[in-house]
Design an enzyme around this catalytic site. Structure first.
Site, PDB file in Angstrom:
ATOM      1  N   HIS A 121      -8.824  -1.535  -4.156  1.00 17.09           N
ATOM      2  CA  HIS A 121      -9.181  -2.542  -3.154  1.00 17.09           C
ATOM      3  C   HIS A 121      -9.392  -1.809  -1.823  1.00 17.09           C
ATOM      4  CE1 HIS A 121      -8.434  -5.895  -0.322  1.00 17.09           C
ATOM      5  NE2 HIS A 121      -8.628  -6.729  -1.319  1.00 17.09           N
ATOM      6  N   ASP A 198      -0.022   0.166  -5.310  1.00 14.66           N
ATOM      7  CA  ASP A 198      -0.438  -1.150  -4.831  1.00 14.66           C
ATOM      8  C   ASP A 198      -0.205  -2.131  -5.975  1.00 14.66           C
ATOM      9  OD1 ASP A 198      -1.834  -3.487  -4.307  1.00 14.66           O
ATOM     10  OD2 ASP A 198      -3.683  -2.501  -3.690  1.00 14.66           O
ATOM     11  N   GLN A 201      -1.846  -7.058  -7.494  1.00 17.13           N
ATOM     12  CA  GLN A 201      -2.371  -7.790  -8.645  1.00 17.13           C
ATOM     13  C   GLN A 201      -1.444  -7.725  -9.857  1.00 17.13           C
ATOM     14  OE1 GLN A 201      -5.068  -9.767  -8.789  1.00 17.13           O
ATOM     15  NE2 GLN A 201      -5.459  -9.418  -6.625  1.00 17.13           N
ATOM     16  N   LYS A 224       0.514 -13.820  -3.891  1.00 20.28           N
ATOM     17  CA  LYS A 224      -0.004 -13.567  -5.242  1.00 20.28           C
ATOM     18  C   LYS A 224       1.018 -13.930  -6.316  1.00 20.28           C
ATOM     19  CE  LYS A 224      -3.859 -11.687  -3.727  1.00 20.28           C
ATOM     20  NZ  LYS A 224      -4.336 -10.325  -3.929  1.00 20.28           N
ATOM     21  N   CYS A 362     -13.719  -7.098  -2.389  1.00 23.16           N
ATOM     22  CA  CYS A 362     -13.138  -6.017  -1.574  1.00 23.16           C
ATOM     23  C   CYS A 362     -12.981  -4.734  -2.392  1.00 23.16           C
ATOM     24  CB  CYS A 362     -11.792  -6.437  -0.973  1.00 23.16           C
ATOM     25  SG  CYS A 362     -11.934  -7.722   0.265  1.00 23.16           S
TER      26      CYS A 362
END
Length: 404
Positions: A121, A198, A201, A224, A362
């Site tokens: 991202h 990261d 997700q 999220k 993104c």
């Protein structure tokens, strides 16, 4: 037992209509919907214990502080951090990335190398580019293949004694690819490099065990994982957090201030300057409780069924291509139809009450790799159903017929 109708009843927004049609919400990769217990928890904070934290001796301040720190402990247990002070509250994943990248500016020199993956991202690309511009370090990219998987042989070759940090997402937001982060962490550590994950997700789909992974940093966003927007978590190993300088200066992050010298507070407060999103932090704990009450085994089973069913139904549409066909994948499908711009498909299906995301998500480097302007992304959550997938598939067929 996993009762889908009972689960859906927990989410008030799922009963509304959009453009005169029952809402089909397939934009969970952008943000998840909120259960009533999370919505109620926000009101409860402001109605019953609203006060600033850590700084007051009065009752409300103590109640708010206790609730805020209890939420930190919940999240520590959820991700299996060794210490509660390794869990920092942030405004989201982007905040976490920038905090670490900013801190590494004091640790890098010209010629050092930062490895990012081709699946990132923008929020996990741009801060590292800024870091390299500031320090003279070199940004190197771990390439991907046509299936949307990182090429591990290339990753192995990129690693060297110059590598100071490797930053990679746990799961790709654009393609749903689940990256082999445990392998990457172990390999990077052989060269003395730190690893930033990261997890934005990943956290809606699984429980990250940061001690088992042995990652140095892991960041995610509250919105999220059925929590409020403007909330997030940065986990960092104690040794690394002690090594990094503060990201922001102000109240709360200090031990003592004079005009001659300021000394900083101990972890975690060293990185939590100013009045935080108190309600958000507390309610994030409530969201984590809710997700655990549903059960991540149940969540994974439901979402895998949705992924497999939607993949089969969509591929039956002539001219439809799915981008991201990794062996290890979560409930995200990015697709296009030959000769039709993804935005046009998205606009038509929205008129039919279906929320999907269109564009580059993104993740422009991924779109450039496939030489496309973007995709239509359907991202499923545990509260979605196969019946909703049927509605989407029919809508896509209708859009294709109208636009062909």
């Amino acid at each position: 037992m996993f009762d889908i109708q009972k689960i859906r009843a927990d989410f008030p927004i799922l009963s509304r209509q959009v453009n005169g049609k029952p809402l089909v919400y397939f934009d969970n990769g952008a943000t998840t919907q909120k259960p009533q217990v999370v919505i109620d928890a926000i009101a409860t904070y402001y109605q019953e214990i609203n006060a600033n934290i850590h700084r007051g001796v009065h009752t409300l301040s103590q109640l708010a502080t206790d609730a805020y720190e209890a939420s930190r402990t919940k999240i520590q247990n959820h991700i299996n951090a060794q210490f509660a002070h390794e869990v920092l509250f942030t405004s989201g994943t982007t905040h976490g990335v920038n905090l670490v990248a900013n801190g590494f500016a004091s640790l890098l020199k010209a010629g050092d190398e930062v490895l990012v993956s081709a699946l990132e991202h923008h929020s996990n690309i741009v801060p590292w580019q800024m870091l390299c511009e500031k320090t003279g370090a070199v940004l190197k990219v771990i390439p991907m293949n046509e299936k949307g998987e990182l090429v591990m042989t290339e990753f192995d070759q990129l690693l060297s004694d110059k590598t100071k940090i490797v930053t990679v997402n746990h799961i790709s937001n654009a393609l749903g690819t689940i990256n082999p982060i445990k392998y990457m962490i172990d390999k990077a550590h052989q060269f003395g490099a730190a690893v930033f994950i990261d997890g934005a997700q990943a956290v809606p789909h699984l429980k990250p065990n940061v001690q088992e992974l042995d990652c140095d940093f892991y960041a995610f966003s509250g919105h999220k994982i059925c929590g409020p927007t403007g909330t997030g978590i940065l986990y960092g190993k104690e040794a690394w957090l002690n090594k990094l300088p503060p990201y922001q200066g102000g109240g709360e992050m200090i031990k003592e201030v004079t005009f001659e010298k300021t000394t900083y507070a101990e972890l975690p407060h060293k990185f939590e300057a100013g009045t935080p999103n108190i309600a958000g932090g507390i309610v994030l704990g409530a969201a984590v409780d809710y997700m655990n009450s549903v059960g991540f085994d149940n969540i994974q089973k439901q979402e895998l069924e949705l992924l497999n069913y939607a993949t089969e139904q969509l591929l039956a549409i002539e001219g439809l291509k799915i981008y991201g066909t990794a062996e290890a994948k979560t409930s995200v499908i990015s697709f296009n139809i030959d000769g039709i711009h993804p935005y046009d498909i998205g606009t038509i299906v929205d008129k039919l009450g279906i929320a999907v995301r269109t564009g580059h998500h993104c993740a422009q480097p991924i779109m450039n790799f496939f030489e496309i302007p973007g995709t239509i992304r359907a991202s499923f959550a545990f509260y979605n159903t196969k019946e909703e997938i049927d509605v989407m598939v029919e809508a896509v067929k209708k859009a294709k017929m109208m636009l062909s």
